[in-house]
Design a protein around this motif. Sequence first.
Motif, PDB file in Angstrom:
ATOM      1  N   GLY A  35     105.686  98.661  60.745  1.00  0.00           N
ATOM      2  CA  GLY A  35     105.166  98.942  62.075  1.00  0.00           C
ATOM      3  C   GLY A  35     103.673  99.233  62.061  1.00  0.00           C
ATOM      4  N   SER A  36     103.193  99.599  63.211  1.00  0.00           N
ATOM      5  CA  SER A  36     101.776  99.911  63.348  1.00  0.00           C
ATOM      6  C   SER A  36     101.600 101.403  63.599  1.00  0.00           C
ATOM      7  N   VAL A  37     100.371 101.869  63.504  1.00  0.00           N
ATOM      8  CA  VAL A  37     100.036 103.184  64.034  1.00  0.00           C
ATOM      9  C   VAL A  37      99.009 102.959  65.141  1.00  0.00           C
ATOM     10  N   TYR A  38      98.683 104.008  65.850  1.00  0.00           N
ATOM     11  CA  TYR A  38      97.839 103.868  67.040  1.00  0.00           C
ATOM     12  C   TYR A  38      96.528 103.145  66.730  1.00  0.00           C
ATOM     13  N   HIS A  39      95.801 103.611  65.728  1.00  0.00           N
ATOM     14  CA  HIS A  39      94.502 103.007  65.453  1.00  0.00           C
ATOM     15  C   HIS A  39      94.607 101.647  64.793  1.00  0.00           C
ATOM     16  N   SER A  40      95.686 101.378  64.055  1.00  0.00           N
ATOM     17  CA  SER A  40      95.807 100.047  63.462  1.00  0.00           C
ATOM     18  C   SER A  40      96.015  99.007  64.558  1.00  0.00           C
ATOM     19  N   ASP A  41      96.648  99.400  65.650  1.00  0.00           N
ATOM     20  CA  ASP A  41      96.781  98.477  66.778  1.00  0.00           C
ATOM     21  C   ASP A  41      95.433  98.190  67.435  1.00  0.00           C
ATOM     22  N   LEU A  42      94.553  99.169  67.440  1.00  0.00           N
ATOM     23  CA  LEU A  42      93.216  98.916  67.999  1.00  0.00           C
ATOM     24  C   LEU A  42      92.390  98.027  67.087  1.00  0.00           C
ATOM     25  N   PHE A  43      92.504  98.248  65.774  1.00  0.00           N
ATOM     26  CA  PHE A  43      91.820  97.339  64.848  1.00  0.00           C
ATOM     27  C   PHE A  43      92.297  95.906  65.072  1.00  0.00           C
ATOM     28  N   ALA A  44      93.612  95.748  65.250  1.00  0.00           N
ATOM     29  CA  ALA A  44      94.150  94.400  65.459  1.00  0.00           C
ATOM     30  C   ALA A  44      93.602  93.765  66.728  1.00  0.00           C
ATOM     31  N   MET A  45      93.335  94.593  67.751  1.00  0.00           N
ATOM     32  CA  MET A  45      92.785  94.038  68.994  1.00  0.00           C
ATOM     33  C   MET A  45      91.385  93.466  68.800  1.00  0.00           C
ATOM     34  N   ILE A  46      90.642  93.975  67.825  1.00  0.00           N
ATOM     35  CA  ILE A  46      89.345  93.363  67.502  1.00  0.00           C
ATOM     36  C   ILE A  46      89.577  91.911  67.097  1.00  0.00           C
ATOM     37  N   GLY A  47      90.554  91.708  66.219  1.00  0.00           N
ATOM     38  CA  GLY A  47      90.887  90.342  65.817  1.00  0.00           C
ATOM     39  C   GLY A  47      91.322  89.488  66.988  1.00  0.00           C
ATOM     40  N   THR A  48      92.233  90.015  67.783  1.00  0.00           N
ATOM     41  CA  THR A  48      92.732  89.283  68.942  1.00  0.00           C
ATOM     42  C   THR A  48      91.604  88.828  69.858  1.00  0.00           C
ATOM     43  N   LEU A  49      90.742  89.783  70.223  1.00  0.00           N
ATOM     44  CA  LEU A  49      89.708  89.460  71.208  1.00  0.00           C
ATOM     45  C   LEU A  49      88.725  88.432  70.669  1.00  0.00           C
ATOM     46  N   TYR A  50      88.360  88.547  69.380  1.00  0.00           N
ATOM     47  CA  TYR A  50      87.429  87.541  68.855  1.00  0.00           C
ATOM     48  C   TYR A  50      88.069  86.164  68.788  1.00  0.00           C
ATOM     49  N   LEU A  51      89.338  86.108  68.468  1.00  0.00           N
ATOM     50  CA  LEU A  51      90.012  84.810  68.519  1.00  0.00           C
ATOM     51  C   LEU A  51      90.020  84.281  69.952  1.00  0.00           C
ATOM     52  N   TRP A  52      90.369  85.150  70.885  1.00  0.00           N
ATOM     53  CA  TRP A  52      90.487  84.736  72.286  1.00  0.00           C
ATOM     54  C   TRP A  52      89.140  84.285  72.849  1.00  0.00           C
ATOM     55  N   MET A  53      88.097  85.081  72.611  1.00  0.00           N
ATOM     56  CA  MET A  53      86.790  84.773  73.203  1.00  0.00           C
ATOM     57  C   MET A  53      86.162  83.523  72.626  1.00  0.00           C
ATOM     58  N   TYR A  54      86.333  83.335  71.313  1.00  0.00           N
ATOM     59  CA  TYR A  54      85.663  82.217  70.654  1.00  0.00           C
ATOM     60  C   TYR A  54      86.515  80.950  70.598  1.00  0.00           C
ATOM     61  N   TRP A  55      87.740  81.011  71.110  1.00  0.00           N
ATOM     62  CA  TRP A  55      88.584  79.816  71.034  1.00  0.00           C
ATOM     63  C   TRP A  55      87.964  78.605  71.747  1.00  0.00           C
ATOM     64  N   PRO A  56      87.248  78.800  72.860  1.00  0.00           N
ATOM     65  CA  PRO A  56      86.564  77.635  73.443  1.00  0.00           C
ATOM     66  C   PRO A  56      85.619  76.964  72.445  1.00  0.00           C
ATOM     67  N   SER A  57      84.993  77.744  71.579  1.00  0.00           N
ATOM     68  CA  SER A  57      84.146  77.150  70.547  1.00  0.00           C
ATOM     69  C   SER A  57      84.977  76.419  69.511  1.00  0.00           C
ATOM     70  N   PHE A  58      86.124  76.972  69.187  1.00  0.00           N
ATOM     71  CA  PHE A  58      87.011  76.368  68.192  1.00  0.00           C
ATOM     72  C   PHE A  58      87.435  74.969  68.656  1.00  0.00           C
ATOM     73  N   ASN A  59      87.897  74.881  69.892  1.00  0.00           N
ATOM     74  CA  ASN A  59      88.420  73.604  70.379  1.00  0.00           C
ATOM     75  C   ASN A  59      87.337  72.588  70.705  1.00  0.00           C
ATOM     76  N   SER A  60      86.078  73.062  70.829  1.00  0.00           N
ATOM     77  CA  SER A  60      85.009  72.120  71.170  1.00  0.00           C
ATOM     78  C   SER A  60      84.068  71.848  70.009  1.00  0.00           C
ATOM     79  N   ALA A  61      84.285  72.545  68.896  1.00  0.00           N
ATOM     80  CA  ALA A  61      83.282  72.544  67.818  1.00  0.00           C
ATOM     81  C   ALA A  61      82.995  71.162  67.251  1.00  0.00           C
ATOM     82  N   ILE A  62      84.026  70.325  67.099  1.00  0.00           N
ATOM     83  CA  ILE A  62      83.765  69.012  66.490  1.00  0.00           C
ATOM     84  C   ILE A  62      84.008  67.867  67.463  1.00  0.00           C
ATOM     85  N   SER A  63      84.105  68.180  68.753  1.00  0.00           N
ATOM     86  CA  SER A  63      84.188  67.111  69.748  1.00  0.00           C
ATOM     87  C   SER A  63      82.882  66.335  69.785  1.00  0.00           C
ATOM     88  N   GLU A  64      82.939  65.175  70.422  1.00  0.00           N
ATOM     89  CA  GLU A  64      81.723  64.380  70.592  1.00  0.00           C
ATOM     90  C   GLU A  64      80.649  65.191  71.309  1.00  0.00           C
TER      91      GLU A  64
END
Lengths: 467, 467, 467
Positions: B221-250
């Motif tokens: 399981g998680s503890v309170y602060h480990s869930d907040l650390f995980a949200m750092i990962g989540t948000l960076y994936l979420w925010m930068y995903w437009p870059s991920f999907n467009s990075a090697i497009s024409e």
Amino acid sequence: MERPRHQGMAKNTYMRWRLPLVCLLWEVAMIVLFGVFVRFSPEADAHWEEEKREMNLTSDIENDFYFRYPSFQDVHVMIFVGFGFLMTFLKRYGFGAVGFNFLLAAFGIQWALLMQGWFHSFKSGKILIGVENLINADFCVGSVCIAFGAILGKTSPIQLLVMTLFQVTLFAVNEYILLNLLHVKDAGGSMTIHTFGAYFGLMVTRILYRPNLEQSKDKQGSVYHSDLFAMIGTLYLWMYWPSFNSAISEHGDAQHRAAINTYCSLAACVLTTMAFSSMLQKKGKLDMVHIQNATLAGGVAVGTSAEMMLTPYGSLIVGFICGIVSTVGYVYLTPFLESRLHIQDTCGIHNLHAMPGLIGGIVGAITAAAATEDVYGKEGFIKAFDFTGTYKTRTPSVQGGFQAAGIVVSLLMALAGGALVGAILKLPVWGDAAAENCFEDDIYWEVPEDEESDVYHMHNPDKPASP
Amino acid sequence: MERPRHQGMAKNTYMRWRLPLVCLLWEVAMIVLFGVFVRFSPEADAHWEEEKREMNLTSDIENDFYFRYPSFQDVHVMIFVGFGFLMTFLKRYGFGAVGFNFLLAAFGIQWALLMQGWFHSFKSGKILIGVENLINADFCVGSVCIAFGAILGKTSPIQLLVMTLFQVTLFAVNEYILLNLLHVKDAGGSMTIHTFGAYFGLMVTRILYRPNLEQSKDKQGSVYHSDLFAMIGTLYLWMYWPSFNSAISEHGDAQHRAAINTYCSLAACVLTTMAFSSMLQKKGKLDMVHIQNATLAGGVAVGTSAEMMLTPYGSLIVGFICGIVSTVGYVYLTPFLESRLHIQDTCGIHNLHAMPGLIGGIVGAITAAAATEDVYGKEGFIKAFDFTGTYKTRTPSVQGGFQAAGIVVSLLMALAGGALVGAILKLPVWGDAAAENCFEDDIYWEVPEDEESDVYHMHNPDKPASP
Amino acid sequence: MERPRHQGMAKNTYMRWRLPLVCLLWEVAMIVLFGVFVRFSPEADAHWEEEKREMNLTSDIENDFYFRYPSFQDVHVMIFVGFGFLMTFLKRYGFGAVGFNFLLAAFGIQWALLMQGWFHSFKSGKILIGVENLINADFCVGSVCIAFGAILGKTSPIQLLVMTLFQVTLFAVNEYILLNLLHVKDAGGSMTIHTFGAYFGLMVTRILYRPNLEQSKDKQGSVYHSDLFAMIGTLYLWMYWPSFNSAISEHGDAQHRAAINTYCSLAACVLTTMAFSSMLQKKGKLDMVHIQNATLAGGVAVGTSAEMMLTPYGSLIVGFICGIVSTVGYVYLTPFLESRLHIQDTCGIHNLHAMPGLIGGIVGAITAAAATEDVYGKEGFIKAFDFTGTYKTRTPSVQGGFQAAGIVVSLLMALAGGALVGAILKLPVWGDAAAENCFEDDIYWEVPEDEESDVYHMHNPDKPASP
């Protein structure tokens, strides 16, 4: 049926049907409206090849994507990580801070694309969206995140979604009045984003005044690590603010200048914040609340003028003043607002966004009024203030007057809108918590059983022996 | 010699010679192979001045670096901070999550530069690398990070390095089949990255099935602060995903469009995730596991179609569906997979990457099959699907068929490859921990003696008196 | 009047008037000097329209802003989040780490704009600043952040501001000698930033030697979550280092190449760090201190040569070596420096910046000396080393000699400057803490009463009953 043990009014915070219903309803509406209205702008459409030829563009790099996408991503980080983590300072409201900010912003950007689209990008029955629209949607949602700061910990997610719906709508109307009717410049949004968002939020929290909030006073503070999480939010807002203020400025020198002015203002603001944080405390110690918030006031306060010829030293002066005003506000004004005016402002947005936003509007009006062809160059002068077409004959001092009018309009729209929305949110159907359960994630979130103390002493599992 | 106290099989997790040996061997091999094969692409080579003249480029800004470097950095953040912190949700496996992800990704990008280089950038005996190769290497490693999510907490660092070696190899082969032989479009990697990476990881964890894993259930399981650390990962994936999907497009409209579609899909996904997270829980509370993961499914599911004319409302629909599918998966499918199919999926990659990846492949196939010259424009149509040379006569419906074939190939390659690699990792020489020591950093890391409780009450050092 | 209870010397750490005074004084001086000297560069000035015409630029995208702004933002993140959070590893000095780094960097960038401006951007009595100046100011402050690492936890904020004032000044002088007088290449600052910053800081901490520091030994370690916070800093430094080393390189291939070389060097460095971290520990476990720091040495060590034709495998070799040197340094050299040379290096900057910085200088000298027209192309050769004007006839081997001289100059400047500044900081007026209060936020910060243990068990508030 379980009932609250405390004396507080029993409140039904059960979200199981209400929250899903609102989320799904809102999102289905978005899909329908996007289906009817939203298409790609020419620069994002597959017809771009032909468009490019018509516009005589020789290279793909001329696509607005390359001028604005890096700034867009910085702004995106400010909205989701910046505002989200800035609000995690509360010891037991980290999930709500990051999670509800995520929810309202994700909904808000969709509704903002529509509302702003109807006003600004509507062509032959369709809203044509490109990267600049994405930035503007993020900006609009920024004003909701600001208002969220005032009511943090005291509202249900449904209330936040309802508020977002109304606030985004009013934001778009206010923005239209300022940018299109008054022809005001406000690239970094001192007026449209900060003044509007902050006074809107302050009015909402005034209407939602909770007389018994001292019942959850022990949860209104921070713990050591929650203050560090909040610093992640602070630093990303601080570092990327130059991108915020320059993101939708004109290509070229205006973007360049806006970034420099913001960089300077923010740097100065840190020093006066530290100075006054120490000075206003009897023991002379620094207060994390000030460092987390007042250091950002310099970015707010050059939001209107950053793209103008404010000059680096002008920016330093603005930052210098705002660090002081904001820190003094935290120490003296926030308690006063709460005790006398019944404005319970969880994050102190009055100090970080409201006052610096007003200052920003005023600095913008003065900077515009003081503009001369000598300073801007003949072409630069016209380009900077868009003195073309209907506005060909507008003079700097008239522009300054309109800028000042923009402040007043934003302020009035915010107060009226906030009062209206506050009244709606006061209806007893949205599932907000009782006073003694405010600032507590456990109401709306599955919170892990915290076995930290156990875990921390679990460090002697079976160790392999050294060979 | 110390021995495990529990009934679990005694395992030798001693890393002192094995881990250094593998790391150094792997890295020396990289140096030798890079020395033989890898050179700079013309745009990164000092001969660029001459190259530029030959290609009639008038400005340095035409260098691919300026088209792709900002996206590259966003993708880089997703791989190292995004995936790394997303997995820190476990209460006592934060070092392993961030640290092992760091290790395998740092090795993987080197091996990916070679493997992908041989297939795609091999000219006169040399692999010529530029910024696009760096992005592709990060992409390839992304699929390993996904697989790591399934086996998180249950494997030794050596196993991860071995897995990385094989998975990167198979990734490159699969990618070659899809992109070059089937001529499939998959810029954001719904098939090549997500479907492949997820089913590969699920197969590996199936082979490595641990029947006694409930022995370490308290640490899953998680503890309170480990869930907040995980949200750092989540948000960076979420925010930068437009870059991920467009990075090697024409260059140009394709990159622009891919970013917009991804932005829309992700926004919709947040709302349905929140809705179903609340709806599927008896008390109606939100579950951090869903918010951390299912909100991202919308990015996965437009990985193939984002650069196509999916349109913003099409993206909303995809995001809408995937938020639901993924959240339902976490609630019902993950427990089923574990109890019935013996697939122990620590992070729930089946819900975040496998199912949305398949959906993404299917959406891509449909979008391609539905393409018309009317929607894309004559030139845009050819450019979007690269219907040139050998593929000049391919029709949209044929393209759709090949896209569908790409899903099947990725799936089969993943399952076969995962079975093979799982079997290799099952050999008792890699130093994995016993079941009761899973999800515990202490096995492979020096963990600080945690004196928090003491420290937290240490706040009264000698204070200077006020003057 | 309260007095320290321990045997340590009583120290007056009261900041209430001293810190505000210094902050305000410093900032007023900045405003005056900016008012007299600093203006916008032509590319950020509203006259740009006319400038553009004169320079025959056809597009706004040719503005240097678009070449460098994304890299600037990455560098900005490294300085404020990277260095700031890297230093939060101490269990009770997180506020000081992030907060004082914020303070000194915000002041330092202003002073650096002036100092570097007088040397490099001074035209007709004015310093003209653009985005490249912002990057250089961040770079300069980077060297102060490095030095801060050596004295972390042992100095007052006033000492840090005084040190910043002097160090920035000396940095600018040293940089001028290297870049302008010796005509040395050092785009990523192996010499000017890392060697200079590290030896400066080591000398300062030597002069400030505290014989009784073992009194606060229990606070010099980390706790579980502080190590995770530090990994945020590590990863952002690691990920954005390619931007750091390429940020001020020539447009085009040089920026492109610098990013690739740095990417490769850092990847290799991770593997050898992991290998040696495990190998040098009796139980074979990985040590977070090494992972947090030594993995970055590869970025430092290609700081001079990254923009040259170092080649990817050359970069791998450099990273390979530096991971080893740095990790070995942490295990053997840091204790030696402390016990024998009385150099108390809190963060181990000797291992992360000093030694890798020297290696970087040497690698740069060798790479320059080995340059040929064959490898660089005729034009590329001249462009890469700027062999024009006075330096038209300089040969690679002579350039290599000057590069080597640059190392020596940086080293001597750092040691002399550090000794001088250390002596100034030793004056008993700056409010540093007694030995037993080092590494403790409580001296200079309001630290929240930590009720975590209470809060953690507060999870049963009044729950609404299911309907």
